[in-house]
Design a protein around this motif. Sequence first.
Motif, PDB file in Angstrom:
ATOM      1  N   LEU A   1       0.774  -1.277   0.001  1.00  0.00           N
ATOM      2  CA  LEU A   1      -0.009  -0.102  -0.117  1.00  0.00           C
ATOM      3  C   LEU A   1       0.780   1.252   0.176  1.00  0.00           C
ATOM      4  O   LEU A   1       1.824   1.468   0.831  1.00  0.00           O
ATOM      5  N   ARG A   2       0.451   2.144  -0.877  1.00  0.00           N
ATOM      6  CA  ARG A   2       1.377   3.416  -1.084  1.00  0.00           C
ATOM      7  C   ARG A   2       0.443   4.559  -0.916  1.00  0.00           C
ATOM      8  O   ARG A   2      -0.516   4.676  -1.897  1.00  0.00           O
TER       9      ARG A   2
ATOM     10  N   SER B   1       1.505  10.166   4.003  1.00  0.00           N
ATOM     11  CA  SER B   1       2.445   9.490   3.217  1.00  0.00           C
ATOM     12  C   SER B   1       3.060   8.263   3.711  1.00  0.00           C
ATOM     13  O   SER B   1       3.719   8.705   4.902  1.00  0.00           O
ATOM     14  N   LYS B   2       3.052   7.208   3.235  1.00  0.00           N
ATOM     15  CA  LYS B   2       3.609   6.113   3.786  1.00  0.00           C
ATOM     16  C   LYS B   2       3.646   4.651   2.903  1.00  0.00           C
ATOM     17  O   LYS B   2       2.982   4.858   1.865  1.00  0.00           O
ATOM     18  N   VAL B   3       4.327   3.952   3.126  1.00  0.00           N
ATOM     19  CA  VAL B   3       4.384   2.665   2.521  1.00  0.00           C
ATOM     20  C   VAL B   3       4.174   1.674   3.468  1.00  0.00           C
ATOM     21  O   VAL B   3       4.578   1.509   4.228  1.00  0.00           O
ATOM     22  N   VAL B   4       3.089   0.792   3.188  1.00  0.00           N
ATOM     23  CA  VAL B   4       2.815  -0.452   4.035  1.00  0.00           C
ATOM     24  C   VAL B   4       2.921  -1.639   3.396  1.00  0.00           C
ATOM     25  O   VAL B   4       2.308  -1.844   2.178  1.00  0.00           O
ATOM     26  N   ARG B   5       3.718  -2.552   3.818  1.00  0.00           N
ATOM     27  CA  ARG B   5       3.833  -3.974   3.318  1.00  0.00           C
ATOM     28  C   ARG B   5       3.571  -5.111   3.901  1.00  0.00           C
ATOM     29  O   ARG B   5       3.412  -5.099   5.361  1.00  0.00           O
ATOM     30  N   GLY B   6       2.733  -5.878   3.339  1.00  0.00           N
ATOM     31  CA  GLY B   6       2.089  -7.305   3.750  1.00  0.00           C
ATOM     32  C   GLY B   6       0.664  -7.250   4.098  1.00  0.00           C
ATOM     33  O   GLY B   6       0.129  -6.015   4.501  1.00  0.00           O
TER      34      GLY B   6
ATOM     35  N   GLY C   1      -3.780 -12.342 -10.676  1.00  0.00           N
ATOM     36  CA  GLY C   1      -4.672 -13.438 -10.358  1.00  0.00           C
ATOM     37  C   GLY C   1      -5.842 -12.851  -9.776  1.00  0.00           C
ATOM     38  O   GLY C   1      -6.654 -12.075 -10.415  1.00  0.00           O
ATOM     39  N   ASP C   2      -6.250 -13.484  -8.583  1.00  0.00           N
ATOM     40  CA  ASP C   2      -7.526 -13.056  -7.932  1.00  0.00           C
ATOM     41  C   ASP C   2      -7.103 -12.317  -6.716  1.00  0.00           C
ATOM     42  O   ASP C   2      -7.898 -12.294  -5.703  1.00  0.00           O
ATOM     43  N   ARG C   3      -5.798 -11.730  -6.616  1.00  0.00           N
ATOM     44  CA  ARG C   3      -5.422 -10.981  -5.294  1.00  0.00           C
ATOM     45  C   ARG C   3      -5.131  -9.564  -5.649  1.00  0.00           C
ATOM     46  O   ARG C   3      -4.502  -9.299  -6.741  1.00  0.00           O
ATOM     47  N   ILE C   4      -5.281  -8.678  -4.664  1.00  0.00           N
ATOM     48  CA  ILE C   4      -4.888  -7.318  -4.816  1.00  0.00           C
ATOM     49  C   ILE C   4      -3.292  -7.392  -4.412  1.00  0.00           C
ATOM     50  O   ILE C   4      -3.076  -7.506  -3.391  1.00  0.00           O
ATOM     51  N   VAL C   5      -2.431  -6.922  -5.407  1.00  0.00           N
ATOM     52  CA  VAL C   5      -1.101  -6.878  -5.215  1.00  0.00           C
ATOM     53  C   VAL C   5      -0.603  -5.407  -4.742  1.00  0.00           C
ATOM     54  O   VAL C   5       0.628  -5.325  -4.174  1.00  0.00           O
ATOM     55  N   GLU C   6      -1.316  -4.337  -5.098  1.00  0.00           N
ATOM     56  CA  GLU C   6      -0.872  -3.078  -4.874  1.00  0.00           C
ATOM     57  C   GLU C   6      -2.079  -2.214  -4.674  1.00  0.00           C
ATOM     58  O   GLU C   6      -2.978  -2.481  -5.307  1.00  0.00           O
ATOM     59  N   LEU C   7      -1.934  -1.218  -3.684  1.00  0.00           N
ATOM     60  CA  LEU C   7      -2.909  -0.054  -3.428  1.00  0.00           C
ATOM     61  C   LEU C   7      -2.063   1.194  -3.659  1.00  0.00           C
ATOM     62  O   LEU C   7      -1.222   1.380  -2.782  1.00  0.00           O
ATOM     63  N   GLN C   8      -2.672   1.811  -4.483  1.00  0.00           N
ATOM     64  CA  GLN C   8      -2.169   3.265  -4.595  1.00  0.00           C
ATOM     65  C   GLN C   8      -3.344   4.263  -4.048  1.00  0.00           C
ATOM     66  O   GLN C   8      -4.287   4.400  -4.818  1.00  0.00           O
ATOM     67  N   ILE C   9      -3.047   5.148  -3.220  1.00  0.00           N
ATOM     68  CA  ILE C   9      -3.854   5.874  -2.414  1.00  0.00           C
ATOM     69  C   ILE C   9      -3.330   7.490  -2.608  1.00  0.00           C
ATOM     70  O   ILE C   9      -2.401   7.670  -2.072  1.00  0.00           O
ATOM     71  N   LEU C  10      -4.144   8.161  -3.352  1.00  0.00           N
ATOM     72  CA  LEU C  10      -3.817   9.612  -3.462  1.00  0.00           C
ATOM     73  C   LEU C  10      -4.758  10.376  -2.677  1.00  0.00           C
ATOM     74  O   LEU C  10      -5.802  10.375  -2.764  1.00  0.00           O
ATOM     75  N   ALA C  11      -3.897  11.082  -1.673  1.00  0.00           N
ATOM     76  CA  ALA C  11      -4.821  11.814  -0.778  1.00  0.00           C
ATOM     77  C   ALA C  11      -4.335  13.373  -0.791  1.00  0.00           C
ATOM     78  O   ALA C  11      -4.803  14.165   0.090  1.00  0.00           O
ATOM     79  N   ASP C  12      -3.537  13.825  -1.723  1.00  0.00           N
ATOM     80  CA  ASP C  12      -3.049  15.170  -1.860  1.00  0.00           C
ATOM     81  C   ASP C  12      -4.199  15.983  -2.300  1.00  0.00           C
ATOM     82  O   ASP C  12      -4.710  15.706  -3.517  1.00  0.00           O
ATOM     83  N   PRO C  13      -4.727  16.967  -1.400  1.00  0.00           N
ATOM     84  CA  PRO C  13      -6.117  17.766  -1.652  1.00  0.00           C
ATOM     85  C   PRO C  13      -5.636  18.466  -3.242  1.00  0.00           C
ATOM     86  O   PRO C  13      -6.595  18.835  -3.921  1.00  0.00           O
ATOM     87  N   GLU C  14      -4.566  19.068  -3.323  1.00  0.00           N
ATOM     88  CA  GLU C  14      -4.415  19.938  -4.667  1.00  0.00           C
ATOM     89  C   GLU C  14      -4.570  18.982  -5.914  1.00  0.00           C
ATOM     90  O   GLU C  14      -5.133  19.430  -6.542  1.00  0.00           O
TER      91      GLU C  14
END
Length: 317
Positions: A223-224, A235-240, A287-300
């Motif tokens: 997760l980014r 802002s962070k990177v979370v793994r697993g 496959g049938d799994r989520i391998v990455e999540l990109q989250i954009l939270a920058d208001p601008e």
Amino acid sequence: MTGRERGDRRVDQNRDSRTDDKDLLARRFEADRGHLRAVAYRMLGSLSEAEDAVQEAWFKLNRSDVSAVGKLSGWLTTVVGRVCLDMLRSRGSRREDPLEYYVPDPVVRVAGTTDPEHAAEVTESVGLALLVVLETLGPAERLAFVLHDMFAVSFDEIARIVDRTPAATRQLASRARRRVQDATPAPGPDARRQREIADAFLAASHGGDFEGLLAVLDPDVVLRADGGRTLAAVSKVVRGAEAVISQALMYARFKQASLPMVVNGAPAFLSVRDGRPGALMAFTIAGDRIVELQILADPERLAALGLSEEDLARATY
């Protein structure tokens, strides 16, 4: 007809000829604009910078004598490539944001709607996961890979842009290709199945369903989150899988309305609060799994997505 009249007529004819030439160049440039924007977007990962690069190519076209250019489209492609290379080098020398957290500009549309212009011009098939990998390449490597592997520009032409031999340019592309192949997720299922998996994640997240989340997340999911300068703390990177689930369950109590989106061809959701975008979550599924999540939270950057009040009003709990 007097000599002066004949001279004035020649001046008028020359002026008309120059006007016709400029009109023809403008039409040919507009015909290539979508292609050039696609090149620049892959090179820069930024929609606004891509527009700037294309506009700079137009200025260069107007300042250049292209009468001897055989293939104007190819000439313009290399011009945009050179402009993007300079922009990447300049960006690298002044970049302040940690690259690890950076989420490239998304190409968005509300799920269930069509935007033929965006779909055709920026080609949603370039996923955010690939753009994230491209951000890790050096400017010359990125140029060689994008122009050759994505747009079939010859190494001879690319070599002139990066000021290297064709053999050295081929090595640049080869190194970039290996890094892309090593880091890019495998192809996912069809679009309908991807949407089902994304919907399942959202339902399990809102319901606090640990097992449901575990069922759709790859064990090594990443997760980014990019909050930009305004929300740098998020802002962070979370793994697993378990770490990502902890994040999902923590935010479940702040339930917000969600709008199904399509981001670069992949399923996504936009959280909406008080009629304004809160965060955009895009999924990369293999496959049938989520391998990455990109989250954009920058208001601008969220405000720059161009979503209308009518679009945002479609968000539901």
